[in-house]
Design a protein around this motif. Structure first.
Motif, PDB file in Angstrom:
ATOM      1  N   UNK A  12      30.941  15.484 -30.948  1.00 25.38           N
ATOM      2  CA  UNK A  12      31.573  14.441 -30.155  1.00 25.38           C
ATOM      3  C   UNK A  12      31.122  13.080 -30.648  1.00 25.38           C
ATOM      4  N   UNK A  13      32.050  12.139 -30.662  1.00 30.64           N
ATOM      5  CA  UNK A  13      31.724  10.793 -31.092  1.00 30.64           C
ATOM      6  C   UNK A  13      30.639  10.204 -30.196  1.00 30.64           C
ATOM      7  N   UNK A  14      29.667   9.556 -30.811  1.00 33.69           N
ATOM      8  CA  UNK A  14      28.550   8.896 -30.129  1.00 33.69           C
ATOM      9  C   UNK A  14      27.571   9.874 -29.493  1.00 33.69           C
ATOM     10  N   UNK A  60       7.025   8.541 -32.464  1.00 35.24           N
ATOM     11  CA  UNK A  60       7.298   8.910 -31.069  1.00 35.24           C
ATOM     12  C   UNK A  60       8.515   8.215 -30.484  1.00 35.24           C
ATOM     13  N   UNK A  61       8.711   6.938 -30.837  1.00 35.04           N
ATOM     14  CA  UNK A  61       9.845   6.212 -30.283  1.00 35.04           C
ATOM     15  C   UNK A  61      11.176   6.784 -30.783  1.00 35.04           C
ATOM     16  N   UNK A  62      11.176   7.325 -32.023  1.00 33.43           N
ATOM     17  CA  UNK A  62      12.388   7.958 -32.539  1.00 33.43           C
ATOM     18  C   UNK A  62      12.663   9.284 -31.815  1.00 33.43           C
ATOM     19  N   UNK A  63      11.589  10.023 -31.553  1.00 37.60           N
ATOM     20  CA  UNK A  63      11.744  11.294 -30.845  1.00 37.60           C
ATOM     21  C   UNK A  63      12.297  11.065 -29.442  1.00 37.60           C
ATOM     22  N   UNK A  64      11.757  10.093 -28.741  1.00 39.15           N
ATOM     23  CA  UNK A  64      12.233   9.804 -27.386  1.00 39.15           C
ATOM     24  C   UNK A  64      13.679   9.346 -27.417  1.00 39.15           C
ATOM     25  N   UNK A  65      14.033   8.574 -28.429  1.00 41.37           N
ATOM     26  CA  UNK A  65      15.430   8.158 -28.585  1.00 41.37           C
ATOM     27  C   UNK A  65      16.335   9.378 -28.793  1.00 41.37           C
ATOM     28  N   UNK A  66      15.883  10.330 -29.603  1.00 38.33           N
ATOM     29  CA  UNK A  66      16.662  11.553 -29.830  1.00 38.33           C
ATOM     30  C   UNK A  66      16.805  12.356 -28.541  1.00 38.33           C
ATOM     31  N   UNK A  67      15.723  12.436 -27.786  1.00 41.60           N
ATOM     32  CA  UNK A  67      15.781  13.167 -26.516  1.00 41.60           C
ATOM     33  C   UNK A  67      16.714  12.471 -25.529  1.00 41.60           C
ATOM     34  N   UNK A  68      16.737  11.157 -25.583  1.00 43.34           N
ATOM     35  CA  UNK A  68      17.666  10.410 -24.726  1.00 43.34           C
ATOM     36  C   UNK A  68      19.104  10.702 -25.130  1.00 43.34           C
ATOM     37  N   UNK A  69      19.356  10.844 -26.427  1.00 49.68           N
ATOM     38  CA  UNK A  69      20.706  11.167 -26.885  1.00 49.68           C
ATOM     39  C   UNK A  69      21.145  12.537 -26.378  1.00 49.68           C
TER      40      UNK A  69
END
Length: 287
Positions: A12-14, A60-69
């Motif tokens: 899915x887009x985004x 860690x900030x990238x991981x949290x961003x991925x989890x947010x996605x």
């Protein structure tokens, strides 16, 4: 093994690329369940790109961003996505409003020493991490109970599958014959070579169970290398689910091998330990 692949790829887009248990989600309109891919995140190599593990030396900030996605894609708030510190054991924890969201942003705050989680509360996502080990999903539509477990070879021998079913029964009254189970993408018997030490432990444990229809010779095949064997962890766990009382027709098995498909998945074995982690998630959305 099932001939039909139960995990459907969704692009899915985004949103990140996900693999959903589409048949289950059609049964329960508010149920969401599936497995992440490695596609659609922000992490850099060798964790590119949707790494959801905080313990693999990624930012860690990238991981949290991925989890947010992931949270956004499944429409569950990140602070209600619950993570465990997995130890290849067989402990199963009940997740409620009191401990929901543990570990979603800080590893040390995850539910400790846990390889299985169950809940009957809506709006809580159970999230466990993998990079070759077997993701196990449980859904009792009668009692509206869900569960997710993590089964490496150690957890499989310790019967994390049976422990999850037993916990669902003890806490929520789920009857095994009403529970549906799914075995997600993981390293296949085609790629998982083990030594005699592991093969002997699997053999000793499995032969003592005397499970009908699936023999040790089905689970462990000789490798082309002397003293090595090819271990089919998916079939091993399928047998353990049957032993726990789940009906054969209620067990879905993915044919996808994480080691064969590193374009889609992280593989600890194939990528020599320098890789990210996928998430198996499950939740009942609030109405």
């Amino acid at each position: 093994m099932e001939s039909r692949e139960p995990f459907t790829r969704v692009d899915q887009e985004k949103h990140p690329t996900l693999l959903e248990i589409s048949t289950w989600m059609k049964q329960g309109s508010r149920l969401t369940a599936g497995f992440t891919s490695r596609i659609g995140g922000v992490s850099e190599k060798p964790f590119d790109s949707l790494n959801c593990g905080l313990h693999v030396l990624d930012r860690p900030e990238d991981v949290v961003c991925n989890r947010q996605r992931l949270a956004s894609a499944i429409s569950i708030p990140l602070d209600r996505c619950t993570y465990a510190e997995q130890v290849h054991g067989n402990d199963v924890v009940v997740v409620t409003s009191d401990n929901q969201g543990k570990g979603h942003a800080i590893r040390e705050e995850a539910i400790q020493d846990t390889d299985g989680m169950i809940t009957n509360e809506s709006g809580i996502a159970l999230c466990m991490m993998y990079a070759d080990c077997v993701p196990l999903f449980f859904w009792d539509p009668s009692k509206r109970v869900i569960g997710v477990s993590h089964a490496g070879w150690k957890g499989s021998v310790l019967d994390i599958a049976g422990a999850t079913v037993a916990k669902m029964n003890a806490v929520y009254g789920s009857e095994p014959q009403h529970i549906q189970a799914a075995i997600g993408p993981s390293i296949g018997g085609c790629c998982y070579e083990v030594d005699e030490r592991i093969a002997n432990q699997v053999t000793q444990h499995y032969e003592s169970l005397q499970i009908q229809g699936i023999s040790t010779n089905d689970i462990l095949l000789p490798s082309e290398h002397i003293g090595k064997y090819m271990l089919n962890l998916k079939l091993f766990n399928q047998a353990m689910l049957l032993k726990a009382g789940i009906v054969s027709s209620h067990i879905e098995v993915s044919g996808l091998c994480t080691s064969c498909h590193t374009d889609l998945f992280f593989s600890h074995r194939k990528e020599h330990g320098q890789t990210g982690r996928m998430v198996a998630w499950m939740a009942m959305k609030e109405s």
